[in-house]
Design an enzyme around this catalytic site. Sequence first.
Site, mmCIF file in Angstrom:
data_model
loop_
_atom_site.group_PDB
_atom_site.id
_atom_site.type_symbol
_atom_site.label_atom_id
_atom_site.label_comp_id
_atom_site.label_asym_id
_atom_site.label_seq_id
_atom_site.Cartn_x
_atom_site.Cartn_y
_atom_site.Cartn_z
ATOM 1 N N ASP A 10 -54.954 -37.950 15.469
ATOM 2 C CA ASP A 10 -54.751 -36.636 14.913
ATOM 3 C C ASP A 10 -56.111 -35.844 14.954
ATOM 4 O O ASP A 10 -57.228 -36.481 14.395
ATOM 5 C CB ASP A 10 -54.168 -36.597 13.520
ATOM 6 C CG ASP A 10 -53.240 -35.457 13.414
ATOM 7 O OD1 ASP A 10 -52.025 -35.765 13.444
ATOM 8 O OD2 ASP A 10 -53.944 -34.395 12.952
ATOM 9 N N LYS B 160 -32.317 -34.109 24.575
ATOM 10 C CA LYS B 160 -32.808 -33.685 23.185
ATOM 11 C C LYS B 160 -32.208 -32.476 22.571
ATOM 12 O O LYS B 160 -31.754 -32.518 21.547
ATOM 13 C CB LYS B 160 -34.288 -33.589 23.103
ATOM 14 C CG LYS B 160 -34.848 -33.399 21.857
ATOM 15 C CD LYS B 160 -34.589 -34.338 20.511
ATOM 16 C CE LYS B 160 -35.040 -34.067 19.326
ATOM 17 N NZ LYS B 160 -35.171 -34.888 18.121
ATOM 18 N N PHE C 258 -21.883 -36.439 10.454
ATOM 19 C CA PHE C 258 -22.316 -34.828 10.618
ATOM 20 C C PHE C 258 -21.050 -34.269 10.269
ATOM 21 O O PHE C 258 -21.021 -33.123 10.857
ATOM 22 C CB PHE C 258 -23.055 -34.767 11.752
ATOM 23 C CG PHE C 258 -24.515 -35.073 11.342
ATOM 24 C CD1 PHE C 258 -24.851 -36.564 11.281
ATOM 25 C CD2 PHE C 258 -25.509 -34.219 11.448
ATOM 26 C CE1 PHE C 258 -26.179 -36.772 10.896
ATOM 27 C CE2 PHE C 258 -26.847 -34.228 11.197
ATOM 28 C CZ PHE C 258 -27.082 -35.878 10.861
ATOM 29 N N ALA D 88 -19.657 -30.909 4.590
ATOM 30 C CA ALA D 88 -20.115 -29.658 4.513
ATOM 31 C C ALA D 88 -20.833 -29.527 3.504
ATOM 32 O O ALA D 88 -21.057 -30.174 2.466
ATOM 33 C CB ALA D 88 -18.562 -28.865 4.052
ATOM 34 N N CYS E 246 -36.117 -29.225 12.189
ATOM 35 C CA CYS E 246 -35.505 -29.478 13.463
ATOM 36 C C CYS E 246 -34.320 -28.631 13.902
ATOM 37 O O CYS E 246 -34.380 -28.072 14.922
ATOM 38 C CB CYS E 246 -35.220 -31.108 13.840
ATOM 39 S SG CYS E 246 -36.605 -32.096 13.164
ATOM 40 N N LYS F 148 -34.888 -24.756 14.162
ATOM 41 C CA LYS F 148 -36.045 -24.365 15.253
ATOM 42 C C LYS F 148 -35.446 -24.993 16.774
ATOM 43 O O LYS F 148 -35.604 -24.069 17.671
ATOM 44 C CB LYS F 148 -37.234 -25.305 14.895
ATOM 45 C CG LYS F 148 -37.906 -25.480 16.100
ATOM 46 C CD LYS F 148 -39.183 -26.342 15.815
ATOM 47 C CE LYS F 148 -39.100 -27.830 15.966
ATOM 48 N NZ LYS F 148 -39.310 -28.117 17.374
ATOM 49 N N LYS G 49 -33.364 -32.081 2.580
ATOM 50 C CA LYS G 49 -32.040 -33.016 2.046
ATOM 51 C C LYS G 49 -32.651 -34.082 1.279
ATOM 52 O O LYS G 49 -33.848 -34.156 1.131
ATOM 53 C CB LYS G 49 -31.472 -33.706 3.561
ATOM 54 C CG LYS G 49 -32.732 -34.419 4.196
ATOM 55 C CD LYS G 49 -31.997 -34.946 5.423
ATOM 56 C CE LYS G 49 -33.099 -36.197 6.108
ATOM 57 N NZ LYS G 49 -32.489 -36.624 7.403
HETATM 58 C C1 UGA Z 1 -32.423 -34.100 12.991
HETATM 59 C C2 UGA Z 1 -31.566 -35.038 13.901
HETATM 60 O O1 UGA Z 1 -30.701 -35.762 12.974
HETATM 61 C C3 UGA Z 1 -32.342 -36.277 14.235
HETATM 62 O O2 UGA Z 1 -31.483 -36.990 15.153
HETATM 63 C C4 UGA Z 1 -33.620 -35.669 15.159
HETATM 64 O O3 UGA Z 1 -34.518 -36.593 15.705
HETATM 65 C C5 UGA Z 1 -34.497 -34.748 14.178
HETATM 66 O O4 UGA Z 1 -33.596 -33.593 13.812
HETATM 67 C C6 UGA Z 1 -35.533 -34.256 14.929
HETATM 68 O O5 UGA Z 1 -35.233 -33.574 16.153
HETATM 69 O O6 UGA Z 1 -36.688 -34.436 14.847
HETATM 70 P P1 UGA Z 1 -33.537 -34.357 10.291
HETATM 71 O O7 UGA Z 1 -33.620 -32.778 10.665
HETATM 72 O O8 UGA Z 1 -34.619 -35.083 10.040
HETATM 73 O O9 UGA Z 1 -32.978 -35.210 11.885
HETATM 74 O O10 UGA Z 1 -32.207 -34.463 9.344
HETATM 75 P P2 UGA Z 1 -30.610 -34.430 9.288
HETATM 76 O O11 UGA Z 1 -30.294 -35.934 8.842
HETATM 77 O O12 UGA Z 1 -30.237 -34.406 10.679
HETATM 78 O O13 UGA Z 1 -30.332 -33.279 8.509
HETATM 79 C C7 UGA Z 1 -30.521 -32.027 8.999
HETATM 80 C C8 UGA Z 1 -29.714 -30.950 8.017
HETATM 81 O O14 UGA Z 1 -28.312 -31.149 8.070
HETATM 82 C C9 UGA Z 1 -30.217 -31.330 6.612
HETATM 83 O O15 UGA Z 1 -30.316 -29.926 5.772
HETATM 84 C C10 UGA Z 1 -28.729 -31.679 6.212
HETATM 85 O O16 UGA Z 1 -28.427 -31.650 4.947
HETATM 86 C C11 UGA Z 1 -27.644 -31.253 7.166
HETATM 87 N N1 UGA Z 1 -26.524 -31.739 7.199
HETATM 88 C C12 UGA Z 1 -26.496 -32.978 7.792
HETATM 89 C C13 UGA Z 1 -24.997 -31.360 6.699
HETATM 90 O O17 UGA Z 1 -25.304 -30.013 6.151
HETATM 91 N N2 UGA Z 1 -24.175 -31.933 6.907
HETATM 92 C C14 UGA Z 1 -24.028 -33.132 7.549
HETATM 93 O O18 UGA Z 1 -22.891 -33.802 7.674
HETATM 94 C C15 UGA Z 1 -25.293 -33.947 7.977
#
Ligand code: UGA
Length: 451
Positions: free
Chosen positions: A35, A218, A264, A267, A275, A278, A335
């Site tokens: 880094d 992706k 996923f 609600a 992620c 963006k 989260k």
């Molecule tokens: C997300 C993807 O899930 C990963 O597979 C991916 O590698 C990552 O982005 C990335 O591109 O680096 P992440 O953003 O860390 O991972 O977290 P998630 O668990 O996916 O949650 C994302 C958002 O969705 C959170 O705000 C969470 O609360 C929300 N969410 C998730 C919901 O509102 N409902 C759901 O059922 C699941």
Amino acid sequence: MSGLTHKVSIIGMGFVGLTTAAVFAKKGALVYGVDSDENKIDIIRKGRAPFFEPKLDALVKRAVAQKRLVPTSSIAEAIDNSDLTFICVGTPMNSDGSVNLDYVARVSLQIGQVIKDSRKYHVFCVKSTVPPGTTGNVVTKNIEAGSNKQRSTDFGIAMTPEFLREGSAVEDSLNPHIIVIGTGDKKVDSRVHSFFRNLYGPRTKILKTNIVTAELIKYSNNSFLATKISFINTIANVCNKIPGADVDIIAGAIGTDPRIGSQFLSAGPGYGGSCFPKDVSGFIQFCKTLGLDPTLLEATDRVNKLQAQAVIDLVKHGLGPISGKSITVLGTSFKKNTDDIRESVSIRVIDKLLELGAIVRIHDPMAMDNTRTVFGNKIEYPASLANALKNTDCVVLMTDWDDYRVITEKMIRKFTSKCAVIDTKRFLQVKETADIKYLAIGKTKATLSSH
Ligand code: UGA
């Protein structure tokens, strides 16, 4: 062959880079973690992760102590001592919603300069999320420009997207549901494939494809998941208009259909994090460059942005006029199990509450300091959950931290006399009483018997 025969370098020690480095090291590889931020490297050298991620500190500590993870700020040192390099630098969002490729471009040029005088064949894998074409048009071209060498003959290129989630990054990296190797080159494919097979064993699914398909996998993955969330949030908003309707029962039922799947479909206030917002936005901009109309992706994004208003509407419904009222927001991280507040819907909700004249106080088990950097003295930061609830007019649960499981109507009544509770995740164990009004996203009280 054991993993120890593999010498790899990873450029970019963020969530993806450091977790990948620590997990590769745990699986037996010798990993150079690079880094440009000396401060970050110093922290990792001391055996710690420079950010909070469950289980990562312990893994980093062991890997550094065993000298399987060598932190360095020198790209040259890392590349000279390895055969395979993973590029894991950030690809943030530009103000127009497109993807900022500055870090990727800069690192690729630096790599070119490092390998200029080297006679060793080296393979570079892009793990950063990049729009289709970037690995070929930016990474490969910049390495070629910096080195005066030719892809295929002098060095190899692959695209290996990452699917780990914050909060469960270590677990996800140890047990990936799939490993995607995107390359059109047999020599590269054989090197990268044998690396992953040796580390992950025969059971892990490995998909081989070309570079652009890997890049698109992706974006498709994240956009689909984001769309699933916006879909269930749409249903939740319908439920809020129909007495007796319950989004969790609907999600549970449709989730048993194998064509839909149960994950996923929770609600809530909308998705946040570094992620989904963006990547959906970057994919929209990318589709436009192809002359396509990305209606579905735009709807996913729009539904998500509007969901913060659904939270405010519930607050108004439960509390009446907001101006001058004390409102407690529980959870500001995007989260649970992370201190990350990037694109957290909580931040947007707090902004709106302040605009409406509320006196806002917050609580979060991990993200208080990060939240303070955004709001400074515009909001209050009580030191305990009890203080956060004291004399409040309204509690808004935004993040389903386990710490909030203890909250019941009895507990609330200990700290305040009359209160509205807005549960954006249907997580709290709070029953409605004469003094406590309980409202949840996606779940309304039945006015008719269900029989
Ligand atoms: C997300 C993807 O899930 C990963 O597979 C991916 O590698 C990552 O982005 C990335 O591109 O680096 P992440 O953003 O860390 O991972 O977290 P998630 O668990 O996916 O949650 C994302 C958002 O969705 C959170 O705000 C969470 O609360 C929300 N969410 C998730 C919901 O509102 N409902 C759901 O059922 C699941």
